[in-house]
Design an enzyme around this catalytic site. Structure first.
Site, PDB file in Angstrom:
ATOM      1  N   SER A  10       0.834  -1.199   0.000  1.00 25.82           N
ATOM      2  CA  SER A  10       0.000   0.000   0.000  1.00 25.82           C
ATOM      3  C   SER A  10       0.868   1.247   0.000  1.00 25.82           C
ATOM      4  O   SER A  10       1.672   1.477   0.903  1.00 25.82           O
ATOM      5  CB  SER A  10      -0.905   0.011   1.230  1.00 25.82           C
ATOM      6  OG  SER A  10      -1.501   1.288   1.341  1.00 25.82           O
ATOM      7  N   HIS A  33      -1.212  -1.216  -4.319  1.00 26.10           N
ATOM      8  CA  HIS A  33      -2.477  -0.797  -3.704  1.00 26.10           C
ATOM      9  C   HIS A  33      -2.448   0.717  -3.460  1.00 26.10           C
ATOM     10  O   HIS A  33      -1.538   1.232  -2.809  1.00 26.10           O
ATOM     11  CB  HIS A  33      -2.641  -1.553  -2.383  1.00 26.10           C
ATOM     12  CG  HIS A  33      -3.943  -1.372  -1.703  1.00 26.10           C
ATOM     13  ND1 HIS A  33      -5.078  -2.094  -2.020  1.00 26.10           N
ATOM     14  CD2 HIS A  33      -4.310  -0.555  -0.689  1.00 26.10           C
ATOM     15  CE1 HIS A  33      -6.073  -1.740  -1.242  1.00 26.10           C
ATOM     16  NE2 HIS A  33      -5.637  -0.798  -0.411  1.00 26.10           N
ATOM     17  N   ASP A  35      -4.607   3.849  -1.980  1.00 26.08           N
ATOM     18  CA  ASP A  35      -5.746   4.203  -1.133  1.00 26.08           C
ATOM     19  C   ASP A  35      -6.220   5.619  -1.433  1.00 26.08           C
ATOM     20  O   ASP A  35      -5.525   6.593  -1.139  1.00 26.08           O
ATOM     21  CB  ASP A  35      -5.340   4.100   0.346  1.00 26.08           C
ATOM     22  CG  ASP A  35      -5.126   2.660   0.774  1.00 26.08           C
ATOM     23  OD1 ASP A  35      -6.066   1.860   0.625  1.00 26.08           O
ATOM     24  OD2 ASP A  35      -4.008   2.328   1.226  1.00 26.08           O
ATOM     25  N   MET A  37      -8.796   8.413  -0.498  1.00 24.27           N
ATOM     26  CA  MET A  37      -9.705   8.788   0.612  1.00 24.27           C
ATOM     27  C   MET A  37     -10.165  10.228   0.416  1.00 24.27           C
ATOM     28  O   MET A  37      -9.367  11.075   0.015  1.00 24.27           O
ATOM     29  CB  MET A  37      -8.963   8.682   1.947  1.00 24.27           C
ATOM     30  CG  MET A  37      -8.342   7.321   2.224  1.00 24.27           C
ATOM     31  SD  MET A  37      -7.677   7.246   3.899  1.00 24.27           S
ATOM     32  CE  MET A  37      -6.728   5.721   3.802  1.00 24.27           C
ATOM     33  N   HIS A  66      -8.167   1.395  -4.209  1.00 27.47           N
ATOM     34  CA  HIS A  66      -9.129   1.176  -3.121  1.00 27.47           C
ATOM     35  C   HIS A  66      -9.786   2.519  -2.818  1.00 27.47           C
ATOM     36  O   HIS A  66      -9.165   3.387  -2.202  1.00 27.47           O
ATOM     37  CB  HIS A  66      -8.369   0.619  -1.905  1.00 27.47           C
ATOM     38  CG  HIS A  66      -9.215   0.423  -0.689  1.00 27.47           C
ATOM     39  ND1 HIS A  66      -8.663   0.213   0.557  1.00 27.47           N
ATOM     40  CD2 HIS A  66     -10.560   0.402  -0.514  1.00 27.47           C
ATOM     41  CE1 HIS A  66      -9.638   0.073   1.442  1.00 27.47           C
ATOM     42  NE2 HIS A  66     -10.787   0.188   0.822  1.00 27.47           N
ATOM     43  N   MET A  68     -12.005   4.802  -0.927  1.00 26.57           N
ATOM     44  CA  MET A  68     -12.736   5.045   0.322  1.00 26.57           C
ATOM     45  C   MET A  68     -13.378   6.414   0.189  1.00 26.57           C
ATOM     46  O   MET A  68     -12.937   7.401   0.797  1.00 26.57           O
ATOM     47  CB  MET A  68     -11.768   4.960   1.517  1.00 26.57           C
ATOM     48  CG  MET A  68     -11.363   3.530   1.837  1.00 26.57           C
ATOM     49  SD  MET A  68      -9.832   3.422   2.770  1.00 26.57           S
ATOM     50  CE  MET A  68      -8.653   3.472   1.427  1.00 26.57           C
ATOM     51  N   MET A 137     -11.884  -5.728   4.841  1.00 26.54           N
ATOM     52  CA  MET A 137     -11.066  -4.831   5.661  1.00 26.54           C
ATOM     53  C   MET A 137     -10.807  -5.487   7.012  1.00 26.54           C
ATOM     54  O   MET A 137     -11.739  -5.907   7.702  1.00 26.54           O
ATOM     55  CB  MET A 137     -11.785  -3.492   5.893  1.00 26.54           C
ATOM     56  CG  MET A 137     -11.897  -2.582   4.680  1.00 26.54           C
ATOM     57  SD  MET A 137     -10.322  -2.089   3.949  1.00 26.54           S
ATOM     58  CE  MET A 137      -9.488  -1.288   5.298  1.00 26.54           C
ATOM     59  N   ASP A 175      -7.000  -6.386   3.879  1.00 21.55           N
ATOM     60  CA  ASP A 175      -6.347  -5.077   3.930  1.00 21.55           C
ATOM     61  C   ASP A 175      -6.411  -4.530   5.351  1.00 21.55           C
ATOM     62  O   ASP A 175      -7.494  -4.315   5.888  1.00 21.55           O
ATOM     63  CB  ASP A 175      -7.071  -4.127   2.962  1.00 21.55           C
ATOM     64  CG  ASP A 175      -6.435  -2.750   2.896  1.00 21.55           C
ATOM     65  OD1 ASP A 175      -5.348  -2.539   3.467  1.00 21.55           O
ATOM     66  OD2 ASP A 175      -7.040  -1.863   2.260  1.00 21.55           O
TER      67      ASP A 175
HETATM   68  C1  DX5 Z   1      -6.436   1.670   5.414  1.00 22.65           C
HETATM   69  C2  DX5 Z   1      -5.967   1.330   4.039  1.00 22.65           C
HETATM   70  C3  DX5 Z   1      -4.905   0.322   3.987  1.00 22.65           C
HETATM   71  C4  DX5 Z   1      -3.609   0.718   4.671  1.00 22.65           C
HETATM   72  C5  DX5 Z   1      -2.957  -0.544   5.172  1.00 22.65           C
HETATM   73  O1  DX5 Z   1      -7.628   2.356   5.340  1.00 22.65           O
HETATM   74  O2  DX5 Z   1      -7.038   0.826   3.269  1.00 22.65           O
HETATM   75  O3  DX5 Z   1      -4.634  -0.076   2.647  1.00 22.65           O
HETATM   76  O4  DX5 Z   1      -2.717   1.383   3.833  1.00 22.65           O
HETATM   77  O5  DX5 Z   1      -1.851  -0.182   5.922  1.00 22.65           O
HETATM   78  P1  DX5 Z   1      -1.177  -1.197   6.952  1.00 22.65           P
HETATM   79  O6  DX5 Z   1      -0.728  -2.380   6.150  1.00 22.65           O
HETATM   80  O7  DX5 Z   1      -0.062  -0.412   7.528  1.00 22.65           O
HETATM   81  O8  DX5 Z   1      -2.245  -1.573   7.947  1.00 22.65           O
HETATM   82 ZN    ZN Z   2      -6.544  -0.021   1.316  1.00 20.57          ZN
END
Ligand code: DX5
Ligand code: ZN
Length: 223
Positions: A10, A33, A35, A37, A66, A68, A137, A175
């Site tokens: 990620s 990956h 993220d 947000m 991903h 969010m 998740m 994840d």
């Molecule tokens: C959290 C993200 C994850 C995050 C995971 O909302 O969706 O992808 O980056 O990070 P680690 O592996 O550090 O928990």
């Molecule tokens: Zn994620």
């Protein structure tokens, strides 16, 4: 049938001032990956489509976006059009998940559905027939570096069962909090794709961390 574990570092835990270099450091990964947000669906703000387009242009690894975000119906297809391999939207944010899946596939991406830890799988069994990936998740979405929630694993197990018996055709992705201490449990429960942020980018050698995680996940399924 033996499954080959996929590792998806990620980018959330990478150095945002050096994204092109950070992408190269995980060139051996299966997916990258990303993220996205929006500070509404989750209480954090990261990056959006222009940055994903820039990453896509330099990444040797297929992107796993991903989202969010609220209103994924409106925004998700743009990530598929940008060339992402897989685009995942949150079930909790969708009014019509099937329509999103259709649009993502039409734009050439795999369609993914994500469930927060508290969202049961059972309400989405029908909808999931139109998806390619299920993101379970294992932390509350929003931040990297949180602790793995083992209590979510029954959901992974159930998704694995439904896939192995042919009721669904999904890659099962986990994840949140995946690291050397937790990946084996997630692999045993049946995950195919393992997202790892801090465990990869927090390591001195991200390429070695990826290889080690992959080996651990593989040995957990083959015994
Ligand atoms: C959290 C993200 C994850 C995050 C995971 O909302 O969706 O992808 O980056 O990070 P680690 O592996 O550090 O928990
Ligand atoms: Zn994620």
């Amino acid at each position: 049938m033996p499954r080959t574990p996929m590792i998806a570092p990620s980018l959330l835990s990478a150095d945002f001032a050096r994204l092109a270099d950070e992408v190269q450091r995980v060139a051996d990964a299966d997916w990258l990956h990303v993220d996205v947000m929006d500070a509404h669906f989750v209480p954090n703000l990261t990056l959006g489509l222009p940055v994903v387009q820039a990453i896509q242009a330099v990444s040797p690894v297929p992107l796993d976006c991903h989202l969010m975000i609220e209103a994924p119906e409106r925004w998700a297809p743009g990530y598929a059009e940008a060339g992402a391999r897989n685009v995942t939207v949150h079930a909790e944010a969708c009014t019509d998940p099937r329509a999103v899946a259709r649009d993502l596939r039409a734009a050439g991406a795999l369609a993914g559905l994500a469930l927060k830890p508290g969202t049961p799988l059972e309400g989405y069994l029908d909808v999931l027939r139109d998806f390619d990936t299920l993101l379970v998740m294992t932390v509350e979405p929003g931040f990297g570096g949180q602790e793995f929630m083992a209590e979510v694993l029954p959901k992974v197990r159930r998704a694995r069962e439904l896939t192995d018996t042919g009721h669904l055709r999904l890659l099962v992705e986990v994840d949140g909090g995946i690291n050397a201490d937790t990946i084996e449990q997630a692999a045993e429960a049946g995950a195919d794709v393992f997202v790892a942020g801090s465990a990869v980018y927090g390591a001195d050698d991200p390429a070695r961390a990826i290889a080690a995680l992959r080996a651990q996940a593989a040995s957990a399924v083959t015994g």
